[in-house]
Design an enzyme around this catalytic site. Structure first.
Site, mmCIF file in Angstrom:
data_model
loop_
_atom_site.group_PDB
_atom_site.id
_atom_site.type_symbol
_atom_site.label_atom_id
_atom_site.label_comp_id
_atom_site.label_asym_id
_atom_site.label_seq_id
_atom_site.Cartn_x
_atom_site.Cartn_y
_atom_site.Cartn_z
ATOM 1 N N GLY A 29 30.462 8.904 77.386
ATOM 2 C CA GLY A 29 31.766 9.164 76.802
ATOM 3 C C GLY A 29 32.156 8.102 75.794
ATOM 4 O O GLY A 29 31.691 6.961 75.850
ATOM 5 N N GLY A 89 34.941 5.511 74.101
ATOM 6 C CA GLY A 89 35.826 4.565 74.757
ATOM 7 C C GLY A 89 35.133 3.322 75.258
ATOM 8 O O GLY A 89 35.783 2.396 75.747
ATOM 9 N N HIS A 90 33.779 3.286 75.134
ATOM 10 C CA HIS A 90 33.010 2.125 75.570
ATOM 11 C C HIS A 90 32.442 1.332 74.393
ATOM 12 O O HIS A 90 31.595 0.461 74.592
ATOM 13 C CB HIS A 90 31.854 2.561 76.472
ATOM 14 C CG HIS A 90 32.273 3.383 77.640
ATOM 15 N ND1 HIS A 90 33.261 2.983 78.509
ATOM 16 C CD2 HIS A 90 31.853 4.594 78.084
ATOM 17 C CE1 HIS A 90 33.422 3.901 79.446
ATOM 18 N NE2 HIS A 90 32.595 4.901 79.196
ATOM 19 N N LYS A 105 23.734 5.850 82.258
ATOM 20 C CA LYS A 105 24.578 5.105 83.197
ATOM 21 C C LYS A 105 24.822 5.958 84.435
ATOM 22 O O LYS A 105 24.986 7.177 84.328
ATOM 23 C CB LYS A 105 25.918 4.714 82.563
ATOM 24 C CG LYS A 105 25.786 3.886 81.305
ATOM 25 C CD LYS A 105 27.133 3.406 80.798
ATOM 26 C CE LYS A 105 28.134 4.499 80.533
ATOM 27 N NZ LYS A 105 27.681 5.515 79.568
ATOM 28 N N ASP A 142 27.415 11.982 83.526
ATOM 29 C CA ASP A 142 26.306 11.590 82.665
ATOM 30 C C ASP A 142 24.972 11.990 83.278
ATOM 31 O O ASP A 142 24.098 12.554 82.602
ATOM 32 C CB ASP A 142 26.328 10.077 82.429
ATOM 33 C CG ASP A 142 27.455 9.629 81.519
ATOM 34 O OD1 ASP A 142 28.189 10.488 81.010
ATOM 35 O OD2 ASP A 142 27.602 8.415 81.322
ATOM 36 N N HIS A 158 35.673 3.214 83.247
ATOM 37 C CA HIS A 158 36.374 4.446 82.902
ATOM 38 C C HIS A 158 37.840 4.387 83.310
ATOM 39 O O HIS A 158 38.482 5.418 83.506
ATOM 40 C CB HIS A 158 35.701 5.652 83.566
ATOM 41 C CG HIS A 158 34.327 5.931 83.050
ATOM 42 N ND1 HIS A 158 33.213 5.352 83.589
ATOM 43 C CD2 HIS A 158 33.894 6.712 82.034
ATOM 44 C CE1 HIS A 158 32.145 5.768 82.932
ATOM 45 N NE2 HIS A 158 32.535 6.591 81.979
#
Length: 333
Positions: free
Chosen positions: A53, A55-56, A104, A109, A217
């Protein structure tokens, strides 16, 4: 909540467009803009593909380039990329030696990368490495077993370097599995994270609280404790990491420790470097002498205030892979 963005539904796409424009010598979009890839592929090497996703950032798209990833697939904020994105990346960047997927350990995922591997199996040789470095061993909200957190950068760097040097698919999978037992991370948050879609913080801390053992997250950690000074925070993180290694491994001859101090997105460099100095002293006082270190913002949770420590115990060959040349938007030497 204030974000520099237009609309939440365009947030990720517009960010990726800016990333590619800023690094046109290294990056290009894959077909349909489903993923980011190396602009120039290396024929005959295993294609190393990761993703997750948004945001990382800079994980994973910021680590596409020579000596690291060949492609990165990005989903919406904190949402796995879809199987068709991953399959499209395999179809475009596999130059004949197969694909190694680095995933991950989060349920979404793992599920979507597994589906993609099955879909692509008729035309690609595919192996998968699942990263499991989180020392926070309590119940995980979004995974079974250890979560994959900042240690993912170490796995991507070493596997990417080995692939660049010509290692085959079986050797790369064996490398990833070996690393999983010798990398541990632990994080602490001083403030939760606000997701653009709903503008609410995922958890709220009081002025004298911190969240210990957080993931990436926005999920809560293992324990909410009283806020402490930097010495106490680093000691708590370091002790949790060391407790997850077998004593014999910590004392083994020939292993080269690598220390990573990682900011979660809302922590300024002055605090990260302070933490680096304290972490070095913590480990050195216990006869663990980091041979290399990396400090900065690499695996984030949007704008979460906090940081994580990662300790990787590398063999001499793996240490050489860490030192090998790399050229990506977020990491280079």
């Amino acid at each position: 909540m204030k974000k520099i963005m237009n609309a939440p539904e365009r947030f990720v796409a517009e960010s990726l467009e800016g990333l590619v424009l800023a690094h046109e010598g290294l990056l290009a979009f894959g077909g349909g803009r489903k993923f980011v890839r190396r602009r120039v592929l290396a024929p005959g090497k295993v294609a190393v593909i990761s993703g997750g996703g948004a945001g990382h950032e800079p994980l994973h798209s910021g680590f596409v380039g020579r000596g690291m990833l060949d492609a990165a697939c990005t989903g919406h904020v904190f949402t796995s990329p879809t199987p068709d994105q991953i399959v499209a990346a395999m179809d475009e960047v596999d130059t004949g030696a197969g694909c190694l997927l680095i995933v991950k350990n989060y349920d979404g995922d793992v599920m979507n990368f597994e589906m993609a591997a099955e879909m692509a199996a008729p035309r690609h040789a595919v192996e998968t490495v699942i990263v499991e470095d989180d020392a926070a061993t309590g119940p995980a909200v979004r995974s079974r077993g250890r979560r994959g957190v900042a240690g993912t950068v170490v796995v991507e760097k070493l596997i990417g370097a080995a692939a660049e040097q010509g290692a085959d698919l079986a050797a790369l999978k064996a490398l990833g599995e070996d690393l999983n037992g010798r990398i541990r991370s632990m994080g602490v948050a001083l403030r939760g994270v606000a997701v653009p879609d709903n503008a609410r913080e995922t958890f709220v801390l009081g002025p004298e609280e911190m969240e210990f053992g957080v993931g990436i997250h926005g999920e809560p950690g293992l324990a909410r404790t009283r806020f402490a000074d930097a010495d106490a925070i680093i000691r708590q993180l370091g002790e949790a990491i060391l407790a997850e290694f077998p004593p014999g491994l910590l004392a083994a001859e020939g292993l080269r420790p690598l220390l990573v101090v990682n900011g979660f997105g809302g922590t300024p460099p002055i605090e990260l470097y302070l933490a680096h100095g304290l972490a070095r002293r913590f480990f050195e006082a216990r006869a663990i002498m980091p041979a290399r270190a990396l400090t900065g913002t690499f695996v984030t949770s949007l704008d979460m205030a906090g940081l994580s420590l990662t300790l990787a115990l590398l063999t001499p060959d793996q240490f050489a892979l860490w030192n090998a040349p790399v050229a990506t938007p977020a990491l280079g030497w």
